[in-house]
Design a protein around this motif. Sequence first.
Motif, mmCIF file in Angstrom:
data_model
loop_
_atom_site.group_PDB
_atom_site.id
_atom_site.type_symbol
_atom_site.label_atom_id
_atom_site.label_comp_id
_atom_site.label_asym_id
_atom_site.label_seq_id
_atom_site.Cartn_x
_atom_site.Cartn_y
_atom_site.Cartn_z
ATOM 1 N N ASP A 45 0.791 -1.241 0.000
ATOM 2 C CA ASP A 45 0.000 0.000 0.000
ATOM 3 C C ASP A 45 0.817 1.281 0.000
ATOM 4 O O ASP A 45 0.279 2.346 -0.286
ATOM 5 N N THR A 46 2.100 1.198 0.378
ATOM 6 C CA THR A 46 2.865 2.444 0.495
ATOM 7 C C THR A 46 4.041 2.469 -0.468
ATOM 8 O O THR A 46 4.569 1.432 -0.871
ATOM 9 N N GLU A 47 4.433 3.707 -0.789
ATOM 10 C CA GLU A 47 5.658 3.923 -1.543
ATOM 11 C C GLU A 47 6.620 4.644 -0.603
ATOM 12 O O GLU A 47 6.210 5.529 0.143
ATOM 13 N N ILE A 48 7.891 4.256 -0.675
ATOM 14 C CA ILE A 48 8.921 4.935 0.111
ATOM 15 C C ILE A 48 9.697 5.834 -0.851
ATOM 16 O O ILE A 48 10.091 5.377 -1.931
ATOM 17 N N VAL A 49 9.913 7.084 -0.458
ATOM 18 C CA VAL A 49 10.710 7.978 -1.301
ATOM 19 C C VAL A 49 11.983 8.377 -0.551
ATOM 20 O O VAL A 49 11.968 8.525 0.666
ATOM 21 N N VAL A 50 13.075 8.508 -1.280
ATOM 22 C CA VAL A 50 14.387 8.777 -0.678
ATOM 23 C C VAL A 50 15.106 9.867 -1.466
ATOM 24 O O VAL A 50 15.106 9.834 -2.703
ATOM 25 N N THR A 51 15.696 10.795 -0.741
ATOM 26 C CA THR A 51 16.474 11.846 -1.399
ATOM 27 C C THR A 51 17.693 12.183 -0.555
ATOM 28 O O THR A 51 17.691 11.982 0.662
ATOM 29 N N THR A 52 18.732 12.683 -1.196
ATOM 30 C CA THR A 52 19.926 13.061 -0.440
ATOM 31 C C THR A 52 20.537 14.325 -1.031
ATOM 32 O O THR A 52 20.412 14.582 -2.230
ATOM 33 N N ASP A 53 21.133 15.144 -0.176
ATOM 34 C CA ASP A 53 21.750 16.397 -0.604
ATOM 35 C C ASP A 53 23.057 16.600 0.140
ATOM 36 O O ASP A 53 23.174 16.233 1.312
ATOM 37 N N LEU A 54 23.996 17.214 -0.524
ATOM 38 C CA LEU A 54 25.298 17.495 0.088
ATOM 39 C C LEU A 54 25.531 18.997 0.072
ATOM 40 O O LEU A 54 25.406 19.632 -0.979
ATOM 41 N N LEU A 55 25.844 19.572 1.230
ATOM 42 C CA LEU A 55 26.120 21.004 1.309
ATOM 43 C C LEU A 55 27.571 21.213 1.723
ATOM 44 O O LEU A 55 28.013 20.657 2.735
ATOM 45 N N MET A 56 28.303 21.983 0.930
ATOM 46 C CA MET A 56 29.718 22.215 1.188
ATOM 47 C C MET A 56 29.964 23.666 1.592
ATOM 48 O O MET A 56 29.487 24.587 0.904
ATOM 49 N N GLU A 57 30.735 23.837 2.643
ATOM 50 C CA GLU A 57 31.122 25.202 3.041
ATOM 51 C C GLU A 57 31.893 25.866 1.893
ATOM 52 O O GLU A 57 32.748 25.238 1.266
ATOM 53 N N GLY A 58 31.568 27.113 1.620
ATOM 54 C CA GLY A 58 32.254 27.840 0.551
ATOM 55 C C GLY A 58 31.585 27.675 -0.803
ATOM 56 O O GLY A 58 31.821 28.462 -1.710
ATOM 57 N N ILE A 59 30.766 26.630 -0.956
ATOM 58 C CA ILE A 59 30.035 26.419 -2.206
ATOM 59 C C ILE A 59 28.550 26.710 -1.979
ATOM 60 O O ILE A 59 27.950 27.516 -2.672
ATOM 61 N N HIS A 60 27.990 26.048 -0.972
ATOM 62 C CA HIS A 60 26.551 26.200 -0.707
ATOM 63 C C HIS A 60 26.250 27.164 0.434
ATOM 64 O O HIS A 60 25.126 27.615 0.569
ATOM 65 N N PHE A 61 27.205 27.386 1.295
ATOM 66 C CA PHE A 61 26.964 28.324 2.392
ATOM 67 C C PHE A 61 28.270 28.993 2.790
ATOM 68 O O PHE A 61 29.354 28.470 2.550
ATOM 69 N N ASP A 62 28.096 30.194 3.390
ATOM 70 C CA ASP A 62 29.235 30.981 3.849
ATOM 71 C C ASP A 62 28.980 31.284 5.316
ATOM 72 O O ASP A 62 28.023 31.989 5.649
#
Length: 344
Positions: A45-62
């Motif tokens: 009855d269910t579907e499982i969804v999966v996602t992943t993200d990578l955040l790098m200092e200097g690229i994605h945030f300061d």
Amino acid sequence: MSITQISSLGEFGLIDRLTKDVKLTQPSTYKGIGDDCAILHYGADTEIVVTTDLLMEGIHFDLLYCPLKHLGYKAVAVNLSDIYAMNATPKQITVSIAVSKKFSVEALEQLYEGIVLACNRFEVDLVGGDTSSSLTGLAISITAIGETKKGESVLRSGAKENDLICVSGDLGAAYLGLQVLEREKHIFKNAKGISPKLEGYDYVLERQLKPEPRRDIITALKRSGIKPTSMIDISDGLSSEILHICKQSDKGCKLYLHKFPIHDQTKIIADEFNVDVYTCALNGGEDYELLFTVDIKDYNKVVGIPDVTIIGNITNKEQGTFAYNTNGDAMKIQSMGWQSFKHE
Ligand code: ADP
Ligand code: MG
């Protein structure tokens, strides 16, 4: 063997190239690479969804202007946004970090305050992760797992001709928030002692530093009895995302700039920076709003949902992908989204 620069492929070209020989062999893998999440079928009855993200200092945030608590919150929020973009409900996350010696335990506790705040707000359990040292700066990778009833998930590939193109919230503010922060950083660096001038920029700064995944829109769509035909979240910019929908659905589109939802503060700050506000809306990115298509028969239902705007319609592929400006001039939609590799 010839050598290819990563920049010649761009992010999506690189992913395609690296994964071209990947074959799916498990009956439980329903959808692999190519959408906001993978979809797995384990139960009836269910579907499982999966996602992943990578955040790098200097690229994605300061970290000069992004407080660690906000960063923790945002790192979770952007993953949950991908889960909602599948029309699913997030349930668990894992958090992996690599940290250099410059971080104190107290600093990392602030990061986790933000992570836990987001988990509590969106009713998600933090169930694991990994911790490593790093030679330079901070890296954060979050995996989010969600679920949906079988048949309820929404892919990028389901848009049909004449479907209405809809977007939640407003566009372009997060990009301008980043421009404000970058400007103040340079002023601060060049003239130590001058404190940053951030009054009057509250809305765009909040949109940059504290994006909110749109659980409320998923709930409202369900309540209105609408299942979008396709959906994606706006991380790289509206242009890039609508092109993903059109490419994967094998369709074209017409967008109307004068219909774009844009906050008043966004317009004022775009003028101040002397940039076209529609360019910010099309290419800015990091809005973390939902872009989705609905069948035209759902028009009456969708106009009744607060904070959703119809900005165009899906056409057949041969009509191409165009945005019409306020004069009615057509311009071809170009993907100018987040292209980290092109900066090098
Ligand atoms: P999003 O912007 O929604 O996070 P991406 O543009 O990062 O999605 O990724 C597009 C698709 O490619 C996704 O299905 C993602 O899981 C997949 N993907 C991205 N990087 C890799 C990789 N290094 N190896 C395998 N699959 C990847
Ligand atoms: Mg996404």
